[in-house]
Scaffold this motif. Structure first.
Motif, short mmCIF file in Angstrom:
data_model
loop_
_atom_site.label_atom_id
_atom_site.label_comp_id
_atom_site.label_asym_id
_atom_site.label_seq_id
_atom_site.Cartn_x
_atom_site.Cartn_y
_atom_site.Cartn_z
N TYR A 27 0.87 -1.03 -0.50
CA TYR A 27 0.42 0.21 0.31
C TYR A 27 0.88 1.05 -0.16
N ASN A 28 1.89 1.15 1.15
CA ASN A 28 2.82 2.56 0.50
C ASN A 28 3.25 2.74 -0.71
N ILE A 29 3.72 1.41 -1.47
CA ILE A 29 4.08 1.87 -2.60
C ILE A 29 2.84 2.12 -4.25
N LEU A 30 1.74 1.77 -3.12
CA LEU A 30 0.50 1.81 -4.46
C LEU A 30 0.00 3.23 -4.06
N PHE A 31 0.39 4.00 -3.23
CA PHE A 31 -0.24 5.32 -2.85
C PHE A 31 1.22 6.43 -2.45
N SER A 32 2.05 5.81 -3.67
CA SER A 32 3.89 7.07 -3.51
C SER A 32 3.65 7.55 -4.95
N LEU A 33 3.14 6.28 -5.85
CA LEU A 33 2.82 6.32 -6.72
C LEU A 33 1.72 7.93 -7.44
N PRO A 34 2.75 9.12 -8.39
CA PRO A 34 2.15 10.03 -8.75
C PRO A 34 0.92 10.88 -8.60
N LEU A 35 0.31 10.54 -9.16
CA LEU A 35 -1.69 10.24 -9.98
C LEU A 35 -2.35 9.21 -9.33
N ILE A 36 -1.44 8.19 -9.57
CA ILE A 36 -2.38 6.94 -9.45
C ILE A 36 -2.51 6.68 -7.63
N GLY A 37 -1.35 6.86 -7.15
CA GLY A 37 -1.48 6.72 -5.39
C GLY A 37 -2.35 7.47 -5.67
N ILE A 38 -2.78 8.97 -5.63
CA ILE A 38 -3.49 9.85 -5.10
C ILE A 38 -5.18 9.75 -5.22
N ILE A 39 -5.57 8.74 -6.58
CA ILE A 39 -6.57 8.30 -7.20
C ILE A 39 -6.66 7.29 -6.29
N MET A 40 -5.56 6.32 -6.13
CA MET A 40 -6.39 4.91 -5.13
C MET A 40 -6.11 5.97 -3.79
N LEU A 41 -6.26 6.52 -3.42
CA LEU A 41 -6.26 7.39 -2.02
C LEU A 41 -7.95 7.57 -1.78
N PHE A 42 -7.87 7.84 -2.31
CA PHE A 42 -9.42 8.91 -2.31
C PHE A 42 -10.62 7.21 -3.19
N VAL A 43 -10.02 5.92 -3.51
CA VAL A 43 -10.59 5.01 -3.70
C VAL A 43 -10.89 4.08 -2.89
N PHE A 44 -10.27 3.87 -1.80
CA PHE A 44 -9.61 3.06 -0.89
C PHE A 44 -10.20 3.16 -0.28
N GLY A 45 -9.68 5.38 0.09
CA GLY A 45 -10.91 6.02 1.25
C GLY A 45 -11.69 5.99 1.59
N PHE A 46 -12.27 6.01 0.38
CA PHE A 46 -13.90 6.47 0.99
C PHE A 46 -14.97 5.74 -0.89
N GLY A 47 -14.83 4.64 -0.24
CA GLY A 47 -15.56 3.55 -0.81
C GLY A 47 -15.26 1.99 -1.32
N GLY A 48 -13.53 2.06 -1.70
CA GLY A 48 -13.96 1.24 -2.43
C GLY A 48 -13.38 0.05 -2.15
N SER A 49 -12.95 0.18 -0.78
CA SER A 49 -12.47 -1.20 -0.70
C SER A 49 -13.99 -1.61 0.41
N VAL A 50 -13.44 -3.00 0.74
CA VAL A 50 -14.69 -3.10 1.89
C VAL A 50 -13.69 -3.38 3.73
N ASN A 51 -12.83 -3.24 3.17
CA ASN A 51 -11.67 -3.73 4.79
C ASN A 51 -11.58 -2.74 5.20
N VAL A 52 -11.84 -2.52 6.79
CA VAL A 52 -12.14 -1.30 7.27
C VAL A 52 -10.29 -0.88 7.79
#
Length: 165
Positions: free
Chosen positions: A97-122
């Motif tokens: 997750y650190n590597i994924l979230f550190s990517l320049p544009l994809i990381g920020i998009i994934m932060l919003f996806v996982f943080g606000f709805g895309g992930s089921v795991n709390v």
């Protein structure tokens, strides 16, 4: 029976210890503790509380206990959650997750996806939100440093103009 002074075994009915000579007193029984006229024995410790009983007598006063109106889930407030929803993140998962979230544009998009709805795991959802908060704090600090540097540069430029001209 044992002597309270030296701890040696003595026969019942003896008034003085045969080893040390200390006076032996009969231990007070539990029932003798409730003979004080200022107190009233309500019940024994073996009695259990009956939740259907509304009023109990205690020292002449009636106390009413409210009946429980709502039952609570033992672990999760949301009964629709299963064990996969609360599964902890593994150490390799944190690295990924650190590597994924550190990517320049994809990381920020994934932060919003996982943080606000895309992930089921709390746990993943909370980790993404915390990562997003860290990003926001770093951006605010960078803006403050840029403003301070701009003001210092403008001040230095004006002082150099006055010095050389």
């Amino acid at each position: 029976m044992r002597c309270t002074s030296c701890g040696s075994e003595i026969p019942d009915g003896i008034k003085f210890c045969t080893s040390c000579g200390a006076k032996v007193e009969e231990p007070a029984s539990i029932d003798n503790n409730f003979q004080n006229p200022g107190y009233q024995q309500v019940g024994s410790y073996q009695q259990s509380y009956d939740p259907n009983q509304q009023a109990q007598q205690y020292n002449g006063y009636n106390q009413t206990y409210p009946q429980p109106t709502q039952s609570y889930a033992p672990m999760n407030m949301n009964m629709n959650m299963n064990m996969e929803d609360t599964k902890p993140i593994s150490p390799l998962g944190y690295i990924g997750y650190n590597i994924l979230f550190s990517l320049p544009l994809i990381g920020i998009i994934m932060l919003f996806v996982f943080g606000f709805g895309g992930s089921v795991n709390v746990n993943v959802k909370n980790y993404a939100r915390s990562f997003l908060i860290i990003y926001l704090v770093v951006i605010v600090i960078m803006i403050i440093i840029a403003i301070i540097a701009a003001v210092a540069g403008a001040s230095l430029e004006s002082s150099l103009k006055n010095y050389y001209y």
